[in-house]
Structures are given as structure tokens and as C-alpha cells.
Design an enzyme around this catalytic site. Structure first.
Site, short mmCIF file in Angstrom:
data_model
loop_
_atom_site.label_atom_id
_atom_site.label_comp_id
_atom_site.label_asym_id
_atom_site.label_seq_id
_atom_site.Cartn_x
_atom_site.Cartn_y
_atom_site.Cartn_z
N GLU A 117 37.09 -12.35 30.82
CA GLU A 117 36.00 -12.69 29.90
C GLU A 117 36.54 -13.58 28.77
O GLU A 117 37.76 -13.63 28.56
CB GLU A 117 35.37 -11.42 29.33
N TRP B 236 36.93 -18.45 33.66
CA TRP B 236 38.12 -18.73 34.46
C TRP B 236 38.02 -18.03 35.82
O TRP B 236 39.02 -17.52 36.33
CB TRP B 236 39.41 -18.34 33.74
N ARG C 58 69.48 -40.91 48.02
CA ARG C 58 69.51 -41.83 46.87
C ARG C 58 70.96 -42.14 46.51
O ARG C 58 71.78 -41.22 46.35
CB ARG C 58 68.81 -41.17 45.68
N GLY D 227 62.31 -41.52 37.56
CA GLY D 227 60.97 -42.02 37.26
C GLY D 227 59.96 -41.68 38.32
O GLY D 227 58.78 -41.43 38.03
N GLU E 144 46.49 -13.64 36.74
CA GLU E 144 46.82 -12.30 37.27
C GLU E 144 47.94 -11.64 36.46
O GLU E 144 48.80 -10.97 37.00
CB GLU E 144 47.15 -12.36 38.76
#
Length: 389
Positions: free
Chosen positions: A127, A156, A266, A339, A362
Site C-alpha cells: 500500500e 506497486w 578484448r 563504454g 518482497e
């Protein structure tokens, strides 16, 4: 490729390993269009229902819910698509009260529909003025002859606005605080039931605020006994709190996978990022957090499936640790992507948005700390009393 070695742990049976393999194949084939969240959820529920994956979310015959199956299902789905995890989770949370405390008629009407994907369910507890403090709920259900009359707001509420059936908690006043709440099954076609706001979040899910104004429901819509609402809510959360942790684990596993791929491919100064000791330190921390979370989650699930009447402490520990550490794992994955990690639409960027809410709903992290402390102190006091200390 996500680590599967944990499936050999003694927490699991062969049926869980079979389920994990089959659900993995299903999840790999998911094509989810996230441009319309409501429609995506509807289609996911239908697809999972048709394929049988919603069967473990409810029990029509009174058999206990298999928490390990629910946790595995959420972990796997979350690793592939956060909305798919959400869709399955809400079918279980929304009907948990009916599975555990519903009448034969209530189960017969709703559980075949939610398990098959024909109906979408929701759990209406929160609520505006009482989030984690359930005992402070002010929505009322007034006894009026052969009916209850509902007045108040819920907010919610996951699946709010698209659900076909809601498990709703309201104050019937048998006693002050937690002892004066009751649970009801409510459909959105009732006069006086209104969706007043759809709520947008950083990871889009169907959420809404509900308002009830002199909304009349039948006496037969009561779940359990009058005044049992708090007990019912806590019993449901005791089961499904571990599954929130499992969803966080799924997100963390995906983030670790993405990070491993990134640092292995990478290059920096002619060598993979993975050759850097600092990067290896991050990977070690991430792997440790993933495995530690998995151990806490599947301990709690195994304990519940083994007959423990309550796993409040174990579930709270799993939920707190898994969600907090998943946030850290995902943050490291974003950092290792540079990035690209904050580019909209990248996998780790989506995971970063997905994980944040799990530390709140929860039972927020700080609430879990209170739960764990009270359970631990209570166990100490009980042991001391038994030993005459």
C-alpha cells in the site's frame, strides 16, 4: 556458457537436472519483443503455459510446491530474459495463497487457468503508506451480510492492469495490527475496482496502483479464515523469497558470462584483458559471489522441500546475499565492458537495470537484515532457556 556444475550438488534430484536441461532449450528459443511490455507478458505466459513450464507454480491437489524447481526455473529464465522470469514468478506468487490455503472450489476455478497460461495472476499486498510493514495496512474489507466491501488502495502491484485474478490483502479487524488482516481472491471486473495509475520503472514490467471504492465481493472469495491474512502472506513469501534470490543469481550468471567473453576477446596492448591481474581479481570476486549465492539459495529451497515448516532465516539470507552480490557482479561486468557497458540495449546495461528492483521487492535488504537478526537472536534465546542459561 553458464556454469552447470552446481546441478551435481546434493541439493538436486535427477528430475531437477532434467528440468534444467529442457527449460534451457526452451529459453534459448525465446524471442521477446520488449516494445510493448503488457503484450510481451501476455505472450510469455501463454507460451510458457502451453509448454508446461507454469505447472510448478501452483498445486491443485494440496501437494507442497517444489521450491527447488521454482528457483531453477527463475534462475534459468532470468539468465535469458528478465521479463520471462517475471512472467513465471508472478504466476506463482499471485496464486501462492490459493495453493496453500484456498478452498477446493477456488483452486478448481483458478489454478488450471494460471498453470496453463489462460489467466494471469497478481499479488496485491503493498500500500502507499505500508511497503514492508504489512501489519500497517489500512485497506479495509467490511463484513456486510453475504459480502465483503473493499475500500482502499494498493500500489506497486506486479501485473496490475493485465491480471485476470488478484490475491488481495485487506483489514477485516479481528484484532489490531497483523492479526486483523484477511486474504481474498478478487477479479478486476468487480464494480468499484479501478486501475488509477500505471507505474514505469527502469526495467519495464507491468505495474499499477489499484483503488477499491465500495467494491463488493462474495464471502466465498475469502481465502482461509478471517484474520489469517498476515499468516497467509508470510507463508507465501517464505516460499517465493528464495526464488527472488534465484532470479538475481540468473542475472549474475549472465553478467559473469558476458564479462568472461569480453575479457577473453578484448585486447589491450596486444594481449587479452584476461591477462591482467586486476581483471582476474574482478573475475574471481564475481565467481565467488555467484557460487556463494547459489549455495544459500539452494540450501533454503532444499530445506523447504525437505519438510521444514518455515525457512524464514534461510530465505532471508539467500534473498539478501544473492540480490546484493548480483548487483556487485553486474556492476563489475559493466566496468569490464568500458563504454559499451553503458550503451543502451547492451546485455550488461539491461542487467544493470533489471537487478536494482530485486534488492527492494518482497522485502528490502534492510528488512532482511532485521529478519535475520531477530531469527538468530530468537534461536539463541531459545537455546539458552533450554539449557537453563
Amino acid at each position: 556458457m553458464a556454469d552447470k556444475s552446481f546441478l551435481s550438488w546434493p541439493f538436486f534430484e535427477d528430475r531437477h537436472r532434467t528440468l534444467a536441461a529442457e527449460l534451457e532449450d526452451f529459453a534459448k528459443g525465446l524471442q521477446v519483443d520488449h516494445s510493448d511490455t503488457d503484450q510481451a507478458c501476455r505472450l510469455l505466459v501463454k507460451a510458457m503455459g502451453a509448454a508446461g513450464w507454469l505447472q510448478p507454480t501452483a498445486s491443485e491437489d494440496g501437494a507442497p510446491l517444489d521450491v527447488r524447481t521454482l528457483c531453477l526455473s527463475r534462475e534459468i529464465l532470468a539468465r535469458h530474459d528478465g521479463l520471462a522470469d517475471f512472467a513465471l514468478a508472478m504466476q506463482g506468487l499471485g496464486t501462492g495463497a490459493l495453493s496453500l490455503f484456498g478452498t477446493a472450489e477456488q483452486k478448481a476455478v483458478w489454478l488450471p487457468k494460471t498453470r496453463s497460461g489462460e489467466a494471469i495472476s497478481a499479488f496485491a499486498l503493498t500500500e502507499p503508506q505500508s511497503g514492508s510493514d504489512v501489519a500497517n495496512s489500512t485497506m479495509t474489507a467490511t463484513d456486510d451480510g453475504d459480502s465483503y466491501v473493499l475500500n482502499g488502495e494498493k500500489t506497486w502491484i506486479s501485473n496490475g492492469g493485465i491480471a485476470d485474478v488478484y490475491t488481495l490483502f485487506a483489514r477485516t479487524g479481528e484484532a489490531p495490527g497483523a492479526k486483523g488482516l484477511s486474504a481474498f481472491v478478487v477479479t478486476p471486473d468487480r464494480q468499484g475496482f479501478e486501475i488509477t495509475e500505471r507505474l514505469d520503472t527502469i526495467a519495464p514490467h507491468p505495474l499499477a496502483t489499484l483503488r477499491f471504492t465500495d467494491c463488493r465481493i462474495k464471502k466465498s472469495d475469502l481465502i482461509g479464515n478471517p484474520g489469517d491474512g498476515f499468516k497467509i502472506a508470510m507463508s507465501v513469501l517464505d516460499i517465493f523469497r528464495s526464488t527472488v534470490a534465484a532470479a538475481a543469481l540468473g542475472f549474475a550468471r549472465r553478467a559473469l558470462d558476458e564479462a568472461l567473453e569480453r575479457v577473453s576477446t578484448r585486447q589491450i596492448q596486444g594481449a587479452p584483458l584476461a591477462d591482467l591481474q586486476m581483471v582476474q581479481g574482478h573475475i574471481a570476486d564475481m565467481a565467488l559471489d555467484v557460487d556463494a549465492a547459489a549455495l544459500l539459495i539452494y540450501r533454503a529451497a532444499w530445506a523447504k522441500d525437505s519438510g521444514a515448516p518455515r525457512v524464514t532465516r534461510e530465505a532471508a539470507m539467500a534473498k539478501l546475499f544473492a540480490t546484493e552480490q548480483a548487483q556487485q557482479v553486474i556492476d563489475k561486468a559493466v566496468q569490464l565492458h568500458g563504454g559499451d557497458g553503458v550503451r543502451s540495449g547492451e546485455t550488461v546495461e539491461k542487467l544493470y537495470r533489471e537487478i536494482r528492483a530485486l534488492r527492494i521487492y518482497e522485502g528490502a535488504t534492510d528488512v532482511q537484515k532485521i529478519v535475520i537478526a531477530r531469527q538468530t537472536l530468537g534461536a539463541f534465546a531459545a537455546d539458552s532457556a533450554n539449557q537453563g542459561g
